[in-house]
Design a protein around this motif. Structure first.
Motif, mmCIF file in Angstrom:
data_model
loop_
_atom_site.group_PDB
_atom_site.id
_atom_site.type_symbol
_atom_site.label_atom_id
_atom_site.label_comp_id
_atom_site.label_asym_id
_atom_site.label_seq_id
_atom_site.Cartn_x
_atom_site.Cartn_y
_atom_site.Cartn_z
ATOM 1 N N CYS A 140 -5.375 -37.885 77.549
ATOM 2 C CA CYS A 140 -4.459 -39.037 77.547
ATOM 3 C C CYS A 140 -4.973 -40.129 76.605
ATOM 4 C CB CYS A 140 -4.300 -39.598 78.955
ATOM 5 S SG CYS A 140 -3.236 -38.605 80.015
ATOM 6 N N LEU A 141 -6.273 -40.394 76.661
ATOM 7 C CA LEU A 141 -6.849 -41.385 75.749
ATOM 8 C C LEU A 141 -6.633 -40.954 74.297
ATOM 9 C CD1 LEU A 141 -8.604 -43.853 75.016
ATOM 10 C CD2 LEU A 141 -10.608 -42.369 75.253
ATOM 11 N N CYS A 142 -6.929 -39.687 73.997
ATOM 12 C CA CYS A 142 -6.790 -39.185 72.620
ATOM 13 C C CYS A 142 -5.349 -39.304 72.131
ATOM 14 C CB CYS A 142 -7.236 -37.726 72.534
ATOM 15 S SG CYS A 142 -8.987 -37.513 72.873
ATOM 16 N N ILE A 143 -4.412 -38.934 72.990
ATOM 17 C CA ILE A 143 -2.987 -39.001 72.626
ATOM 18 C C ILE A 143 -2.629 -40.442 72.272
ATOM 19 C CG2 ILE A 143 -0.666 -38.936 73.661
ATOM 20 C CD1 ILE A 143 -1.674 -36.359 75.155
ATOM 21 N N GLY A 144 -3.076 -41.382 73.077
ATOM 22 C CA GLY A 144 -2.785 -42.786 72.825
ATOM 23 C C GLY A 144 -3.416 -43.276 71.536
ATOM 24 N N VAL A 145 -4.698 -42.999 71.380
ATOM 25 C CA VAL A 145 -5.432 -43.503 70.204
ATOM 26 C C VAL A 145 -4.811 -42.956 68.923
ATOM 27 C CG1 VAL A 145 -7.621 -43.314 68.961
ATOM 28 C CG2 VAL A 145 -7.614 -43.938 71.391
ATOM 29 N N GLN A 146 -4.480 -41.678 68.929
ATOM 30 C CA GLN A 146 -3.978 -41.048 67.704
ATOM 31 C C GLN A 146 -2.622 -41.592 67.276
ATOM 32 O OE1 GLN A 146 -4.448 -36.976 68.907
ATOM 33 N NE2 GLN A 146 -6.573 -36.914 68.201
ATOM 34 N N MET A 147 -1.899 -42.225 68.185
ATOM 35 C CA MET A 147 -0.584 -42.790 67.835
ATOM 36 C C MET A 147 -0.694 -44.164 67.187
ATOM 37 S SD MET A 147 1.531 -41.839 71.264
ATOM 38 C CE MET A 147 3.124 -42.452 70.689
ATOM 39 N N VAL A 148 -1.876 -44.787 67.272
ATOM 40 C CA VAL A 148 -1.991 -46.187 66.863
ATOM 41 C C VAL A 148 -1.837 -46.342 65.349
ATOM 42 C CG1 VAL A 148 -3.543 -48.192 66.781
ATOM 43 C CG2 VAL A 148 -3.417 -46.801 68.871
ATOM 44 N N ARG A 149 -0.861 -47.108 64.954
ATOM 45 C CA ARG A 149 -0.621 -47.464 63.549
ATOM 46 C C ARG A 149 0.410 -48.590 63.520
ATOM 47 N NH1 ARG A 149 4.356 -45.460 62.570
ATOM 48 N NH2 ARG A 149 4.948 -43.571 63.689
ATOM 49 N N PRO A 150 0.500 -49.322 62.402
ATOM 50 C CA PRO A 150 1.477 -50.406 62.340
ATOM 51 C C PRO A 150 2.895 -49.870 62.533
ATOM 52 C CG PRO A 150 -0.088 -50.573 60.531
ATOM 53 C CD PRO A 150 -0.331 -49.246 61.181
ATOM 54 N N GLY A 151 3.709 -50.620 63.234
ATOM 55 C CA GLY A 151 5.123 -50.280 63.382
ATOM 56 C C GLY A 151 5.451 -49.570 64.680
ATOM 57 N N ILE A 152 4.464 -48.881 65.248
ATOM 58 C CA ILE A 152 4.716 -48.214 66.534
ATOM 59 C C ILE A 152 4.688 -49.278 67.635
ATOM 60 C CG2 ILE A 152 2.323 -47.702 67.167
ATOM 61 C CD1 ILE A 152 3.291 -44.901 67.933
ATOM 62 N N ARG A 153 5.351 -49.008 68.736
ATOM 63 C CA ARG A 153 5.362 -49.979 69.848
ATOM 64 C C ARG A 153 4.489 -49.504 71.006
ATOM 65 N NH1 ARG A 153 9.292 -53.958 69.482
ATOM 66 N NH2 ARG A 153 10.639 -53.678 67.658
ATOM 67 N N LEU A 154 4.005 -50.475 71.761
ATOM 68 C CA LEU A 154 3.141 -50.123 72.891
ATOM 69 C C LEU A 154 3.854 -49.204 73.880
ATOM 70 C CD1 LEU A 154 1.151 -53.414 73.570
ATOM 71 C CD2 LEU A 154 0.301 -51.272 72.578
ATOM 72 N N GLY A 155 5.152 -49.385 74.031
ATOM 73 C CA GLY A 155 5.913 -48.511 74.940
ATOM 74 C C GLY A 155 5.879 -47.057 74.505
ATOM 75 N N ASP A 156 5.818 -46.828 73.183
ATOM 76 C CA ASP A 156 5.721 -45.453 72.668
ATOM 77 C C ASP A 156 4.432 -44.797 73.158
ATOM 78 O OD1 ASP A 156 8.062 -45.872 71.113
ATOM 79 O OD2 ASP A 156 6.875 -46.716 69.470
ATOM 80 N N ILE A 157 3.365 -45.586 73.100
ATOM 81 C CA ILE A 157 2.050 -45.070 73.501
ATOM 82 C C ILE A 157 2.014 -44.825 75.012
ATOM 83 C CG2 ILE A 157 -0.409 -45.684 73.691
ATOM 84 C CD1 ILE A 157 -0.112 -47.144 70.990
ATOM 85 N N GLY A 158 2.455 -45.818 75.774
ATOM 86 C CA GLY A 158 2.460 -45.678 77.228
ATOM 87 C C GLY A 158 3.287 -44.477 77.666
ATOM 88 N N HIS A 159 4.418 -44.315 77.018
ATOM 89 C CA HIS A 159 5.304 -43.203 77.368
ATOM 90 C C HIS A 159 4.634 -41.853 77.109
ATOM 91 C CE1 HIS A 159 9.015 -40.981 77.938
ATOM 92 N NE2 HIS A 159 8.759 -40.347 76.809
ATOM 93 N N ALA A 160 3.983 -41.738 75.962
ATOM 94 C CA ALA A 160 3.345 -40.463 75.600
ATOM 95 C C ALA A 160 2.225 -40.123 76.588
ATOM 96 C CB ALA A 160 2.796 -40.534 74.169
ATOM 97 N N ILE A 161 1.459 -41.132 76.966
ATOM 98 C CA ILE A 161 0.366 -40.905 77.924
ATOM 99 C C ILE A 161 0.938 -40.474 79.273
ATOM 100 C CG2 ILE A 161 -1.419 -42.099 79.281
ATOM 101 C CD1 ILE A 161 -2.016 -43.751 76.715
#
Ligand code: MF3
Ligand code: CO
Ligand code: CO
Length: 264
Positions: A140-161
């Motif tokens: 879950c941590l890896c999935i979140g970290v790998q999504m981090v880049r400008p333009g993405i939203r925090l909800g995208d990360i939370g949802h994926a985790i």
């Protein structure tokens, strides 16, 4: 950290180049504490002995400050969360025993900036269930970290985790979350480990924040013990957590709390 509600007005800091360099130093030091303590996390050691070793290393060797000590009244220098403890476990006289899994959460302050990271450690060979929730939490941590880049939203990360955890029959703790970090331990924004795509703060270069999913093998509900800190699963199921501090770069991200020479 604790999830406040409602969210305060946004004041997300954009770190300057000099501040980013200081965040890199603080992050590296926090990771080095975990590297140092690893060999000491063995059967029979008490969590307060681990706390003392980390405290002395941070203060005397790193010439840094253990951020948890006296933070909002927290009595120790690190958090030690064993088995069904979700987070904020207070180091004490209890000995670690064979089959335990324990999260050690380290936050150091160096030159005014914070680095925050945690890992799971195993004593002997834990149950298959404990190994599994530990692995799912790491993924879950890896999935979140790998999504981090400008333009993405925090909800995208939370949802994926959340999607990943729940698809593996685990649950995501809602009451505690990741957080912006910098001169302050806990800054805006709150980084939820669940949510809806396309919703929430849009990431921009120079942001620094943590991702630190707390994943339960059973139901997501938690209970705060009477010490005012220790958070446990309500159903006493096992819980696991890993944490990194990350920087949003112009095109992607940099993990500030990797051990030297390692990757995710
Ligand atoms: N390190 C924890 C976090 O990841 C916070 C611990 S607060 C303390 O946010 F007071 F318990 F240390
Ligand atoms: Co944190
Ligand atoms: Co932490």
């Amino acid at each position: 950290m604790f999830q406040r509600s409602p969210q305060k007005p946004k004041s997300i800091t954009r770190k300057t180049a000099e501040e980013i360099e200081k965040m890199r130093v603080a992050g590296r030091l926090a990771a080095e504490v975990l590297d140092m303590i690893g060999p000491h996390v063995v059967e029979g050691v008490t969590t307060e002995e681990l706390d003392q070793l980390c405290h002395d290393f941070i203060v005397n060797v790193q010439e840094a400050i253990p951020a948890p000590l006296n933070y909002r009244g927290f009595p120790k220098s690190i958090c030690t969360s064993v088995n069904h403890v979700v987070c904020h476990g207070i180091p004490g006289p209890k000995k670690l025993k064979k089959g335990d899994v324990v999260n050690l959460d380290i936050t150091v302050i160096k030159d005014g900036f914070h680095g925050d990271t945690s890992r799971m450690f195993q004593i002997g060979t834990p149950s298959v269930a404990a190994q599994r929730v530990t692995r799912i939490a790491y993924e879950c941590l890896c999935i979140g970290v790998q999504m981090v880049r400008p333009g993405i939203r925090l909800g995208d990360i939370g949802h994926a985790i959340q999607k990943y955890a729940e698809s593996h029959h685990c649950s995501v703790v809602r009451e505690y979350c990741g957080h912006g970090i910098g001169r302050d331990f806990h800054e805006e924004p709150q980084v939820l480990h669940y949510g809806e795509p396309g919703v929430g703060v849009e990431l921009f270069p120079g942001m620094t924040f943590t991702i630190e999913p707390m994943i339960n093998a059973g139901k997501r509900h938690v209970k705060l013990l009477s010490d005012g800190w220790t958070v446990v699963t309500k159903d006493h199921s096992l819980s696991a957590q890993w944490e990194h501090t990350v920087l949003v770069t112009e095109t992607s991200h940099e993990i500030l709390t990797l051990s030297p020479g390692t990757t995710l």
